[in-house]
Design a protein around this motif. Structure first.
Motif, PDB file in Angstrom:
ATOM      1  N   HIS A  50       0.927  -1.187   0.017  1.00  0.00           N
ATOM      2  CA  HIS A  50      -0.137   0.016   0.111  1.00  0.00           C
ATOM      3  C   HIS A  50       0.878   1.354  -0.157  1.00  0.00           C
ATOM      4  O   HIS A  50       0.491   2.193  -0.568  1.00  0.00           O
ATOM      5  CB  HIS A  50      -0.885   0.196   1.183  1.00  0.00           C
ATOM      6  N   LEU A  51       1.932   1.061   0.712  1.00  0.00           N
ATOM      7  CA  LEU A  51       2.892   2.274   0.765  1.00  0.00           C
ATOM      8  C   LEU A  51       3.513   2.845  -0.626  1.00  0.00           C
ATOM      9  O   LEU A  51       3.521   3.809  -1.220  1.00  0.00           O
ATOM     10  CB  LEU A  51       4.118   2.053   1.598  1.00  0.00           C
ATOM     11  N   ALA A  52       3.815   1.542  -1.379  1.00  0.00           N
ATOM     12  CA  ALA A  52       4.355   1.608  -2.893  1.00  0.00           C
ATOM     13  C   ALA A  52       3.256   2.250  -3.612  1.00  0.00           C
ATOM     14  O   ALA A  52       3.593   2.946  -4.538  1.00  0.00           O
ATOM     15  CB  ALA A  52       4.847   0.204  -3.123  1.00  0.00           C
ATOM     16  N   GLU A  53       1.969   1.887  -3.592  1.00  0.00           N
ATOM     17  CA  GLU A  53       0.977   2.313  -4.377  1.00  0.00           C
ATOM     18  C   GLU A  53       0.593   3.407  -4.063  1.00  0.00           C
ATOM     19  O   GLU A  53       0.221   4.499  -5.192  1.00  0.00           O
ATOM     20  CB  GLU A  53      -0.590   1.470  -3.994  1.00  0.00           C
ATOM     21  N   ALA A  54       0.765   4.196  -2.828  1.00  0.00           N
ATOM     22  CA  ALA A  54       0.721   5.526  -2.478  1.00  0.00           C
ATOM     23  C   ALA A  54       1.509   6.372  -3.192  1.00  0.00           C
ATOM     24  O   ALA A  54       1.149   7.641  -3.835  1.00  0.00           O
ATOM     25  CB  ALA A  54       0.587   5.765  -0.994  1.00  0.00           C
ATOM     26  N   LYS A  55       2.678   5.875  -3.055  1.00  0.00           N
ATOM     27  CA  LYS A  55       3.823   6.681  -3.590  1.00  0.00           C
ATOM     28  C   LYS A  55       3.512   6.950  -5.485  1.00  0.00           C
ATOM     29  O   LYS A  55       3.906   7.697  -5.620  1.00  0.00           O
ATOM     30  CB  LYS A  55       5.305   6.198  -3.288  1.00  0.00           C
ATOM     31  N   ASP A  56       3.187   5.598  -5.766  1.00  0.00           N
ATOM     32  CA  ASP A  56       3.150   5.546  -7.364  1.00  0.00           C
ATOM     33  C   ASP A  56       1.883   6.340  -7.796  1.00  0.00           C
ATOM     34  O   ASP A  56       2.067   7.304  -8.708  1.00  0.00           O
ATOM     35  CB  ASP A  56       2.789   4.101  -7.678  1.00  0.00           C
ATOM     36  N   ALA A  57       0.831   6.544  -6.932  1.00  0.00           N
ATOM     37  CA  ALA A  57      -0.315   7.490  -7.366  1.00  0.00           C
ATOM     38  C   ALA A  57      -0.028   8.874  -7.116  1.00  0.00           C
ATOM     39  O   ALA A  57      -0.301   9.614  -7.936  1.00  0.00           O
ATOM     40  CB  ALA A  57      -1.506   7.075  -6.466  1.00  0.00           C
ATOM     41  N   LEU A  58       0.799   9.194  -6.172  1.00  0.00           N
ATOM     42  CA  LEU A  58       1.178  10.639  -5.823  1.00  0.00           C
ATOM     43  C   LEU A  58       1.916  11.050  -7.337  1.00  0.00           C
ATOM     44  O   LEU A  58       1.888  12.241  -7.640  1.00  0.00           O
ATOM     45  CB  LEU A  58       1.750  10.799  -4.675  1.00  0.00           C
ATOM     46  N   ALA A  73      -5.389  14.573 -12.115  1.00  0.00           N
ATOM     47  CA  ALA A  73      -4.542  14.692 -11.168  1.00  0.00           C
ATOM     48  C   ALA A  73      -5.346  14.409  -9.753  1.00  0.00           C
ATOM     49  O   ALA A  73      -4.851  13.566  -9.017  1.00  0.00           O
ATOM     50  CB  ALA A  73      -3.954  16.013 -10.758  1.00  0.00           C
ATOM     51  N   THR A  74      -6.578  15.007  -9.762  1.00  0.00           N
ATOM     52  CA  THR A  74      -7.341  14.760  -8.416  1.00  0.00           C
ATOM     53  C   THR A  74      -7.505  13.029  -8.285  1.00  0.00           C
ATOM     54  O   THR A  74      -7.462  12.579  -7.116  1.00  0.00           O
ATOM     55  CB  THR A  74      -8.606  15.601  -8.533  1.00  0.00           C
ATOM     56  N   ARG A  75      -7.857  12.559  -9.189  1.00  0.00           N
ATOM     57  CA  ARG A  75      -8.327  10.987  -9.267  1.00  0.00           C
ATOM     58  C   ARG A  75      -7.227  10.270  -8.848  1.00  0.00           C
ATOM     59  O   ARG A  75      -7.223   9.517  -7.975  1.00  0.00           O
ATOM     60  CB  ARG A  75      -8.701  10.642 -10.464  1.00  0.00           C
ATOM     61  N   TYR A  76      -5.854  10.590  -9.096  1.00  0.00           N
ATOM     62  CA  TYR A  76      -4.801  10.000  -8.731  1.00  0.00           C
ATOM     63  C   TYR A  76      -4.482  10.298  -7.234  1.00  0.00           C
ATOM     64  O   TYR A  76      -3.958   9.366  -6.396  1.00  0.00           O
ATOM     65  CB  TYR A  76      -3.415  10.186  -9.480  1.00  0.00           C
ATOM     66  N   PHE A  77      -4.674  11.542  -6.910  1.00  0.00           N
ATOM     67  CA  PHE A  77      -4.340  12.094  -5.422  1.00  0.00           C
ATOM     68  C   PHE A  77      -5.288  11.295  -4.411  1.00  0.00           C
ATOM     69  O   PHE A  77      -4.891  10.946  -3.491  1.00  0.00           O
ATOM     70  CB  PHE A  77      -4.376  13.687  -5.450  1.00  0.00           C
ATOM     71  N   GLU A  78      -6.290  10.930  -5.028  1.00  0.00           N
ATOM     72  CA  GLU A  78      -7.587  10.288  -4.171  1.00  0.00           C
ATOM     73  C   GLU A  78      -7.128   8.870  -3.991  1.00  0.00           C
ATOM     74  O   GLU A  78      -7.282   8.545  -2.788  1.00  0.00           O
ATOM     75  CB  GLU A  78      -8.860  10.574  -4.695  1.00  0.00           C
ATOM     76  N   LEU A  79      -6.674   8.429  -4.777  1.00  0.00           N
ATOM     77  CA  LEU A  79      -6.138   7.224  -4.561  1.00  0.00           C
ATOM     78  C   LEU A  79      -4.873   7.011  -3.805  1.00  0.00           C
ATOM     79  O   LEU A  79      -4.954   6.270  -3.126  1.00  0.00           O
ATOM     80  CB  LEU A  79      -5.727   6.571  -6.090  1.00  0.00           C
TER      81      LEU A  79
END
Length: 333
Positions: A50-58, A73-79
């Motif tokens: 989940h940490l890796a996914e968060a960094k990738d999404a940001l 961008a907002t869609r990915y920031f929400e992810l």
């Protein structure tokens, strides 16, 4: 309802001739590490899922934001926010909320932005090191400005400067914002003082290049007001070099518009027409109708007084039908 304003709005006076536009540099560095193989050193340990996914999404959100696609961008920031919460990484939760708020500001979703940024601020203040607090305060300042509360914006940017200095971070961005606020309010003494502070901070190695470019643009405006045209052109050359390097379309358009004013003043109408031409199409692509109209008026005035450019009709056609030049929106999902 927006939850941040307390003082009464101050009516800004008309900006002077060379007053350039707001340059909303609203996303600070996400600080995301790229895992690149073959660099001659050991690979860092892999992050949990989940940490890796968060960094990738940001990172993906920042990519789309820089491309001028704030909705994506907002869609990915929400992810990224969802994944950061699943990993319970508080600094990344704050970073995600801050980035989401910045993207919402750019879409004029002020109430939603206020909620995101207020959550980010409260979470940051609850942590010992107050992660991202200067950036959150900076974005709250932009939100206040959008909500027509310039005094609140000023107070928030001054707080952001204080927080950045506590962490030995470079506050150049907030000095630039304060300088532009003073310029819009026709407060020349404050404009000059904040521009000098911004220019001094821009010389430091840790200054973000986008903010350095803004400081150079402000320094050019200051030099123009003082009648130092040669120095103004030097600063604009520096600003343009940095903005082109980073493909900062807002910054480039701003620099070109200021440069055209200088070129008109120094009797170089052909160069001024070329600068205004490029600024016009950048503002059109960025869907900034107010800036587009201002540049068109400058082109019409230049054409009437000097004969350059030879014809105004192509610009009027694009003004009346913006889809004739819409490259950024066509590339957004």
């Amino acid at each position: 309802m927006i939850m941040m304003a307390k003082s009464q709005p101050v009516k800004a006076s008309k900006p002077p001739v060379f007053a350039a536009l707001w340059r909303p540099i609203i996303l600070m560095s996400l600080g995301l590490a790229l895992l690149v193989s073959g660099c001659g050193g050991p690979m860092p340990p892999e992050d949990p899922f989940h940490l890796a996914e968060a960094k990738d999404a940001l990172g993906r959100g920042n990519h789309w934001f820089q491309r001028g696609c704030p909705a994506e961008a907002t869609r990915y920031f929400e992810l990224g926010l969802e994944q950061a919460r699943l990993s319970d990484d508080v600094p990344l939760i704050i970073k995600s909320l801050n980035a989401k708020g910045a993207a919402q500001i750019s879409q004029n979703q002020l109430n939603q932005a206020a909620l995101s940024l207020q959550q980010a601020l409260e979470l940051s203040m609850a942590q010992d090191q107050n992660p991202e607090i200067d950036s959150v305060l900076g974005n709250l300042g932009l939100l206040a400005l959008k909500a027509n509360r310039p005094q609140d914006a000023k107070e928030l940017w001054n707080r952001a400067i204080e927080e950045a200095q506590k962490k030995s971070l470079n506050p150049v961005l907030y000095h630039c914002n304060l300088a532009r606020l003073a310029l819009a309010s026709n407060d020349q003494a404050q404009f000059q003082a904040q521009t000098e502070l911004a220019l001094a901070q821009a010389q430091n190695p840790n200054a973000p290049e986008s903010a350095m470019a803004d400081a150079f643009n402000l320094a050019a405006l200051k030099a123009l007001a003082e009648g130092n045209d040669a120095q103004a052109e030097t600063y604009l050359d520096q600003a343009l070099a940095l903005d082109r390097k980073n493909e900062n379309q807002i910054g480039i358009a701003q620099d070109l518009e200021t440069l055209a004013g200088l070129q008109t003043k120094t009797d170089r109408p052909l160069l001024a027409a070329a600068s205004l031409d490029r600024a016009f199409y950048l503002w059109t692509a960025l869907n900034d109708k107010k800036a587009q109209a201002r540049v068109l008026a400058a082109l019409e005035s230049l054409n009437k007084s000097t004969g350059h450019p030879k014809t105004i009709q192509p610009y009027r056609d694009v003004r009346n039908k913006p889809s004739l030049f819409d490259p950024i929106n066509r590339l957004c999902p």
